[in-house]
Design a protein around this motif. Structure first.
Motif, short mmCIF file in Angstrom:
data_model
loop_
_atom_site.label_atom_id
_atom_site.label_comp_id
_atom_site.label_asym_id
_atom_site.label_seq_id
_atom_site.Cartn_x
_atom_site.Cartn_y
_atom_site.Cartn_z
N LYS A 172 3.31 8.03 -2.88
CA LYS A 172 4.65 7.47 -2.96
C LYS A 172 5.65 8.54 -2.56
CE LYS A 172 3.23 4.24 -6.55
NZ LYS A 172 3.37 3.80 -7.96
N ASN A 203 7.36 1.56 -4.88
CA ASN A 203 6.48 0.68 -4.10
C ASN A 203 7.19 0.39 -2.79
OD1 ASN A 203 5.15 -1.53 -2.88
ND2 ASN A 203 4.35 -2.20 -4.86
N GLY A 212 2.70 5.11 0.51
CA GLY A 212 3.42 4.46 -0.60
C GLY A 212 2.64 3.30 -1.11
#
Length: 222
Positions: free
Chosen positions: A131, A150, A222
């Motif tokens: 991420k 996210n 991510g």
């Protein structure tokens, strides 16, 4: 507790440090809705910025692209490694912030300046795997960060130097009128409280740069 209407009606310094008119600007509204203008062939990035009621607040426009760059963008993905320049403009088309993402190989870096060329700060990618996080720096000091929770779902937390969330980027927000915002190209910046400069300008620049200068690194990450 500060209400949303109080936040939007308060007077807070704009990008140039002056006091803008109450509400109705990129630097006073607590909710910014960003819409990437649909193009048959997207050769130049351009974004419309609105408040939560659909009123225009300004735009983000990519500048300095010659014919060769547009052709390169059309036939390949190499354009992502070249320098990108964008202007955040008000409703009169006047630049409010200038963004430059220098040519890069791996990590992105975005320089944020005022129209007169004076530096506001920079947004620097911190990692390449997992991420992705970006630091917001002023004079070599970190004043905040954007953290991708996210990326595919467009969930980003923006925090201050103490790690407290001060803003959030999402694809959906229940406060938006569905009759006004129906396209999947919209995303929303919610600013939780009034922010001092230069943090406010960096938050606005970060949010409006996510897709153009930062999200280009989302290939499988991510």
């Amino acid at each position: 507790m500060t209400t949303q209407s109080n936040v939007s009606s308060g007077s807070h310094p704009g990008a140039d440090g002056t006091e803008p008119a109450p509400g109705g600007t990129l630097f006073t509204e607590p909710v910014l809705v960003v819409n990437q203008k649909a193009k048959l062939i997207e050769l130049t990035n351009e974004y419309k910025v609105m408040d939560q009621h659909g009123r225009d607040l300004g735009a983000v426009v990519e500048v300095g692209q010659g014919v060769f760059r547009k052709i390169l963008r059309f036939v390949s993905s190499w354009d992502q490694f070249l320098t990108h320049r964008l202007e955040i403009r008000d409703t009169q088309g006047q630049p409010q912030l200038l963004l430059t993402r220098p040519a890069k190989i791996f990590k992105s870096r975005v320089l944020v300046a005022r129209p007169d060329g004076s530096q506001v700060g920079e947004i620097v990618q911190q990692n390449m795997i997992g991420k992705i996080n970006f630091a917001m720096n002023v004079d070599g000091r970190q004043v905040g960060a954007i953290k991708a929770e996210n990326w595919r779902a467009w969930n980003f937390a923006i925090v201050d130097h103490e790690g407290t969330e001060i803003a959030r980027i999402t694809k959906t927000w229940e406060g938006l009128a569905k009759t006004l915002f129906t396209t999947a190209d919209n995303y929303v910046l919610q600013i939780h409280r009034p922010l001092p400069e230069p943090l406010r300008s960096l938050v606005v620049a970060t949010a409006l740069t996510v897709d153009t200068a930062l999200k280009q690194d989302s290939r499988g990450l991510g």
